[in-house]
Design a protein around this motif. Structure first.
Motif, PDB file in Angstrom:
ATOM      1  N   PRO A  56       0.833  -1.216   0.000  1.00  0.00           N
ATOM      2  CA  PRO A  56       0.000   0.000   0.000  1.00  0.00           C
ATOM      3  C   PRO A  56       0.863   1.260   0.000  1.00  0.00           C
ATOM      4  O   PRO A  56       1.952   1.278   0.580  1.00  0.00           O
ATOM      5  CB  PRO A  56      -0.802  -0.120   1.299  1.00  0.00           C
ATOM      6  N   PHE A  57       0.369   2.302  -0.648  1.00  0.00           N
ATOM      7  CA  PHE A  57       1.089   3.575  -0.655  1.00  0.00           C
ATOM      8  C   PHE A  57       0.507   4.510   0.386  1.00  0.00           C
ATOM      9  O   PHE A  57      -0.698   4.729   0.439  1.00  0.00           O
ATOM     10  CB  PHE A  57       1.026   4.231  -2.030  1.00  0.00           C
ATOM     11  N   ARG A  58       1.391   5.075   1.193  1.00  0.00           N
ATOM     12  CA  ARG A  58       1.020   6.124   2.132  1.00  0.00           C
ATOM     13  C   ARG A  58       2.051   7.236   2.004  1.00  0.00           C
ATOM     14  O   ARG A  58       3.243   6.977   1.797  1.00  0.00           O
ATOM     15  CB  ARG A  58       1.002   5.595   3.570  1.00  0.00           C
ATOM     16  N   MET A  59       1.617   8.458   2.137  1.00  0.00           N
ATOM     17  CA  MET A  59       2.554   9.572   2.060  1.00  0.00           C
ATOM     18  C   MET A  59       3.596   9.457   3.177  1.00  0.00           C
ATOM     19  O   MET A  59       3.251   9.174   4.322  1.00  0.00           O
ATOM     20  CB  MET A  59       1.807  10.896   2.191  1.00  0.00           C
ATOM     21  N   PRO A  60       4.868   9.643   2.834  1.00  0.00           N
ATOM     22  CA  PRO A  60       5.909   9.578   3.871  1.00  0.00           C
ATOM     23  C   PRO A  60       5.729  10.687   4.899  1.00  0.00           C
ATOM     24  O   PRO A  60       5.394  11.821   4.565  1.00  0.00           O
ATOM     25  CB  PRO A  60       7.213   9.756   3.078  1.00  0.00           C
ATOM     26  N   LYS A  61       5.954  10.345   6.164  1.00  0.00           N
ATOM     27  CA  LYS A  61       5.797  11.319   7.244  1.00  0.00           C
ATOM     28  C   LYS A  61       7.033  12.206   7.344  1.00  0.00           C
ATOM     29  O   LYS A  61       8.139  11.812   7.016  1.00  0.00           O
ATOM     30  CB  LYS A  61       5.563  10.596   8.561  1.00  0.00           C
ATOM     31  N   LYS A  62       6.832  13.416   7.787  1.00  0.00           N
ATOM     32  CA  LYS A  62       7.910  14.382   8.003  1.00  0.00           C
ATOM     33  C   LYS A  62       8.748  14.604   6.746  1.00  0.00           C
ATOM     34  O   LYS A  62       9.973  14.701   6.809  1.00  0.00           O
ATOM     35  CB  LYS A  62       8.791  13.937   9.167  1.00  0.00           C
ATOM     36  N   GLU A  63       8.091  14.638   5.606  1.00  0.00           N
ATOM     37  CA  GLU A  63       8.776  14.892   4.332  1.00  0.00           C
ATOM     38  C   GLU A  63       8.379  16.271   3.829  1.00  0.00           C
ATOM     39  O   GLU A  63       7.204  16.510   3.524  1.00  0.00           O
ATOM     40  CB  GLU A  63       8.420  13.824   3.295  1.00  0.00           C
ATOM     41  N   SER A  64       9.346  17.179   3.767  1.00  0.00           N
ATOM     42  CA  SER A  64       9.057  18.549   3.345  1.00  0.00           C
ATOM     43  C   SER A  64       9.215  18.754   1.851  1.00  0.00           C
ATOM     44  O   SER A  64       8.808  19.800   1.323  1.00  0.00           O
ATOM     45  CB  SER A  64       9.978  19.520   4.088  1.00  0.00           C
ATOM     46  N   ARG A  65       9.791  17.767   1.182  1.00  0.00           N
ATOM     47  CA  ARG A  65      10.013  17.907  -0.254  1.00  0.00           C
ATOM     48  C   ARG A  65       8.729  17.624  -1.046  1.00  0.00           C
ATOM     49  O   ARG A  65       7.730  17.164  -0.496  1.00  0.00           O
ATOM     50  CB  ARG A  65      11.129  16.959  -0.711  1.00  0.00           C
ATOM     51  N   HIS A  66       8.804  17.873  -2.351  1.00  0.00           N
ATOM     52  CA  HIS A  66       7.670  17.582  -3.229  1.00  0.00           C
ATOM     53  C   HIS A  66       7.687  16.094  -3.573  1.00  0.00           C
ATOM     54  O   HIS A  66       8.626  15.596  -4.205  1.00  0.00           O
ATOM     55  CB  HIS A  66       7.758  18.435  -4.494  1.00  0.00           C
ATOM     56  N   VAL A  67       6.643  15.401  -3.156  1.00  0.00           N
ATOM     57  CA  VAL A  67       6.574  13.945  -3.301  1.00  0.00           C
ATOM     58  C   VAL A  67       5.797  13.583  -4.556  1.00  0.00           C
ATOM     59  O   VAL A  67       4.695  14.099  -4.795  1.00  0.00           O
ATOM     60  CB  VAL A  67       5.910  13.304  -2.070  1.00  0.00           C
ATOM     61  N   VAL A  68       6.378  12.678  -5.354  1.00  0.00           N
ATOM     62  CA  VAL A  68       5.668  12.137  -6.509  1.00  0.00           C
ATOM     63  C   VAL A  68       5.686  10.611  -6.419  1.00  0.00           C
ATOM     64  O   VAL A  68       6.678  10.013  -5.977  1.00  0.00           O
ATOM     65  CB  VAL A  68       6.283  12.600  -7.851  1.00  0.00           C
ATOM     66  N   LEU A  69       4.599  10.019  -6.811  1.00  0.00           N
ATOM     67  CA  LEU A  69       4.512   8.565  -6.949  1.00  0.00           C
ATOM     68  C   LEU A  69       4.757   8.276  -8.427  1.00  0.00           C
ATOM     69  O   LEU A  69       3.828   8.256  -9.232  1.00  0.00           O
ATOM     70  CB  LEU A  69       3.138   8.077  -6.492  1.00  0.00           C
ATOM     71  N   SER A  70       6.028   8.104  -8.784  1.00  0.00           N
ATOM     72  CA  SER A  70       6.400   8.075 -10.201  1.00  0.00           C
ATOM     73  C   SER A  70       6.155   6.732 -10.873  1.00  0.00           C
ATOM     74  O   SER A  70       6.297   6.634 -12.099  1.00  0.00           O
ATOM     75  CB  SER A  70       7.858   8.510 -10.379  1.00  0.00           C
ATOM     76  N   GLU A  71       5.815   5.705 -10.096  1.00  0.00           N
ATOM     77  CA  GLU A  71       5.290   4.443 -10.647  1.00  0.00           C
ATOM     78  C   GLU A  71       4.436   3.776  -9.582  1.00  0.00           C
ATOM     79  O   GLU A  71       4.819   3.738  -8.412  1.00  0.00           O
ATOM     80  CB  GLU A  71       6.417   3.485 -11.058  1.00  0.00           C
ATOM     81  N   TYR A  72       3.287   3.254  -9.999  1.00  0.00           N
ATOM     82  CA  TYR A  72       2.458   2.475  -9.077  1.00  0.00           C
ATOM     83  C   TYR A  72       1.479   1.653  -9.896  1.00  0.00           C
ATOM     84  O   TYR A  72       1.317   1.847 -11.107  1.00  0.00           O
ATOM     85  CB  TYR A  72       1.721   3.378  -8.086  1.00  0.00           C
ATOM     86  N   GLY A  73       0.818   0.719  -9.230  1.00  0.00           N
ATOM     87  CA  GLY A  73      -0.238  -0.065  -9.885  1.00  0.00           C
ATOM     88  C   GLY A  73       0.312  -1.326 -10.519  1.00  0.00           C
ATOM     89  O   GLY A  73       0.672  -2.284  -9.842  1.00  0.00           O
ATOM     90  N   GLY A  74       0.357  -1.331 -11.853  1.00  0.00           N
ATOM     91  CA  GLY A  74       0.833  -2.505 -12.565  1.00  0.00           C
ATOM     92  C   GLY A  74      -0.153  -3.668 -12.533  1.00  0.00           C
ATOM     93  O   GLY A  74       0.248  -4.829 -12.672  1.00  0.00           O
ATOM     94  N   TYR A  75      -1.440  -3.383 -12.393  1.00  0.00           N
ATOM     95  CA  TYR A  75      -2.444  -4.439 -12.330  1.00  0.00           C
ATOM     96  C   TYR A  75      -2.576  -5.125 -13.695  1.00  0.00           C
ATOM     97  O   TYR A  75      -2.673  -4.453 -14.723  1.00  0.00           O
ATOM     98  CB  TYR A  75      -3.792  -3.867 -11.896  1.00  0.00           C
ATOM     99  N   SER A  76      -2.615  -6.446 -13.664  1.00  0.00           N
ATOM    100  CA  SER A  76      -2.479  -7.225 -14.891  1.00  0.00           C
ATOM    101  C   SER A  76      -3.717  -8.068 -15.171  1.00  0.00           C
ATOM    102  O   SER A  76      -4.359  -8.589 -14.251  1.00  0.00           O
ATOM    103  CB  SER A  76      -1.248  -8.140 -14.761  1.00  0.00           C
ATOM    104  N   MET A  77      -4.022  -8.182 -16.462  1.00  0.00           N
ATOM    105  CA  MET A  77      -5.068  -9.090 -16.916  1.00  0.00           C
ATOM    106  C   MET A  77      -4.778  -9.516 -18.348  1.00  0.00           C
ATOM    107  O   MET A  77      -4.487  -8.676 -19.211  1.00  0.00           O
ATOM    108  CB  MET A  77      -6.449  -8.425 -16.862  1.00  0.00           C
ATOM    109  N   LYS A  78      -4.842 -10.812 -18.602  1.00  0.00           N
ATOM    110  CA  LYS A  78      -4.575 -11.352 -19.929  1.00  0.00           C
ATOM    111  C   LYS A  78      -5.870 -11.497 -20.716  1.00  0.00           C
ATOM    112  O   LYS A  78      -6.869 -11.990 -20.195  1.00  0.00           O
ATOM    113  CB  LYS A  78      -3.890 -12.726 -19.823  1.00  0.00           C
TER     114      LYS A  78
END
Length: 576
Positions: free
Chosen positions: A459-481
């Motif tokens: 699971p993704f949760r925002m990092p605590k005590k992070e003052s920088r600009h946060v990006v989730l630059s890859e996530y998911g990858g859910y697959s179906m054939k």
């Protein structure tokens, strides 16, 4: 299993290759060329017998090339064509991209050579009535030290079929004695103006700009500051382009620009955000690898490129992360005119990791330390490879600098060949101070202003005590054939696998609603879902590899993307 696309049968590469600098003297040289594969190096000689015909600009390994054979690391691919010329007239020969090392011969003499499989190169020549053009290409792929992206001779999982040879258009343009070689276009939205620098082969600084209303503006300094009356700022919602011409003695080129500015700032609630034109803007995007079952790196047609961009927009995404590949200039032009933000990766290289945990530990949330303590840890011991990376980074930025759609450069992805990231981030910022930089996407954070996270399965949760600009630059990858629309019926790669569209879309909706939307409320600046289309054994795209079956529910995605953007936009901006 061989796959085609709806564009395969009528594959077409005749669209003008470089929309940002168009000349009327354009001659396309794509089509059927002679080809030959030889051991070792090759030098042109009379009487050479060729193995057959290959369709340029499709890579040797691709079905659309008509060959479909892998080039060995110790082999040379020889490509030959002949064309009629305007005898004694000067022209510039352009090759959009050749993977990886290319020597060009014209009428028996070496014309130019280029190292690097992702950037364009050109050379000036004088035409004869009949002309013979020979290109000799070598490509060690992952057995070399140069940039190669996701190519691997033993493909599987997240690694794909290698490709070799010319894979973007070959064309020429007749030019006068003095002609434009390059434009550098930098917008300034605070003044509603754009600075246009004109570079020429002779150093001449005298030119005339003609705007889209037909008004002439003369310059004797090599540049001009052009002010737009009643400017409309570019965005995915309003992709306004302004066209203009540059006249220089006997030369005339047509180009375009947009007024826009990407930056970082704070939302009305004080949380960090990315900005577009000074206002908070949430970049919600898709990982876009730019692979095709029929052309590998080369799309079968312009319409194929347009399909992918329009599909992303239909699903409510405003950003594409161009992953481990540099596209043809047609791609960026369509993003410019249709309104799609692009994050552009600098293509990776380097050797193989000597420690399995270097690659695996970060994917399961284990930090095993600084990845840049030595060139050896992240397989960058080869000095030539490091030099090539810097060269190709520079060429990539210079080639794409004028594209309004590009908002961010990704320097290193998941430590693939990562080295000297702080120094190279500074160099990249010197090359282009107008865009954002993701220095180390996913792994081995070095403290740059953007904190870039990849998160699959966990699971993704925002990092605590992070003052920088946060990006989730890859996530998911859910697959179906979807059988009949896959590269390999026996292998399915994805981070979570689903059996039907209903279950896939339910999981997608839950992921966005329960993890991404809350993270946006907490200050997440951008999110890039993996991925737009299936690629070979990866079956985690919103659409199948052949682009014939849409797996995702576009209305559901569009609604959730709109919610994210609305949350991030808030009530106002606090730009810094």
């Amino acid at each position: 299993m061989a796959l085609d696309t709806v564009w395969s049968a009528a594959a077409d590469t005749t669209a003008y290759p470089r929309p940002q600098m168009v000349r009327g003297s354009y001659v396309n040289l794509d089509g059927l060329w002679d080809y030959k594969i030889v051991k070792g190096e090759y030098f042109p000689k009379d009487g050479t017998e060729y193995d057959g015909k290959i369709r340029v600009p499709f890579a040797l390994e691709s079905p659309l090339s008509g060959v479909g054979r892998t080039l060995g690391a110790d082999e040379s691919l020889v490509l030959r064509t002949v064309f009629d010329g305007r005898a004694d007239d000067k022209f510039v020969l352009h090759i959009g991209a050749a993977d990886f090392f290319c020597i060009v011969y014209l009428n028996g003499k070496e014309l130019t050579r280029h190292t690097g499989g992702y950037t364009s190169f050109s050379a000036e020549a004088v035409a004869e009535e009949k002309n013979e053009l020979i290109c000799v290409v070598r490509d060690p792929s992952d057995q070399g030290v140069g940039a190669r992206g996701k190519q691997r001779r033993k493909n599987g999982g997240i690694w794909y079929t290698p490709q070799s040879g010319i894979w973007q258009s070959v064309w020429l343009e007749y030019v006068p004695d003095t002609y434009v070689t390059k434009l550098k276009i930098t917008p300034d939205i605070s003044r509603g103006s754009v600075n246009i620098k004109v570079f020429t082969n002779t150093g001449s600084k005298n030119f005339i700009m003609i705007d889209e209303d037909g008004r002439p503006f003369e310059s004797h300094s090599g540049e001009i500051d052009y002010k737009v009356l009643s400017p409309v700022l570019w965005s995915p919602e309003t992709p306004r382009l302004y066209h203009f011409d540059i006249m220089l003695e006997g030369d005339r080129v047509r180009s375009y620009f947009a007024l826009r500015e990407f930056g970082i700032g704070k939302r009305a609630d004080g949380k960090p955000c990315f900005t577009l034109n000074g206002e908070p803007y949430f970049m919600t995007g898709l990982l876009d690898q730019g692979y095709w079952p029929d052309g590998i790196y080369t799309p079968p047609s312009d319409e194929a490129l347009i399909y992918d961009i329009k599909l992303a927009k239909k699903c409510g995404f405003n950003t594409l992360r161009k992953h481990a590949k540099v596209e043809s200039m047609r791609f960026y032009y369509h993003c410019d005119r249709l309104g799609m933000i692009v994050w552009q990766d600098i293509v990776n290289g380097g050797g193989k990791y000597d420690n399995f945990w270097i690659m695996v530990a970060p994917t399961i949330g284990i930090n095993i330390g600084d990845g840049e303590n030595s060139y050896g840890r992240l397989a960058r011991t080869d000095a030539q490879g490091r030099k090539l990376f810097e060269q190709e980074m520079t060429e990539t930025v210079e080639q794409l600098y004028n594209c309004p759609c590009i908002a961010l450069w990704t320097l290193f992805n998941e430590a693939w060949g990562q080295f000297d990231s702080e120094r190279l981030t500074a160099k990249l910022r010197e090359l282009d101070g107008t865009r954002l930089i993701d220095s180390t996407s996913g792994w081995y954070d070095q403290g740059a202003p953007i904190r870039s996270i990849h998160r699959y399965i966990l699971p993704f949760r925002m990092p605590k005590k992070e003052s920088r600009h946060v990006v989730l630059s890859e996530y998911g990858g859910y697959s179906m054939k979807i059988s009949g629309h896959v590269y390999n019926e026996k292998k399915t790669f994805g981070y979570l696998v689903f059996r039907n569209k209903d279950k896939l879309n339910a999981a997608l909706g839950k992921l966005l609603e329960e993890q991404i939307v809350p993270a946006v409320r907490e200050g997440l600046c951008a999110a890039i879902y993996t991925q737009l289309s299936d690629v070979e054994n990866e079956q985690n795209g919103l659409v199948t590899y052949d682009r014939k079956e849409l797996k995702a529910d576009p209305d559901m995605l569009a609604a959730l993307n709109a919610e994210m953007c609305a949350v991030a936009a808030g009530a106002g901006a606090g730009k810094r």
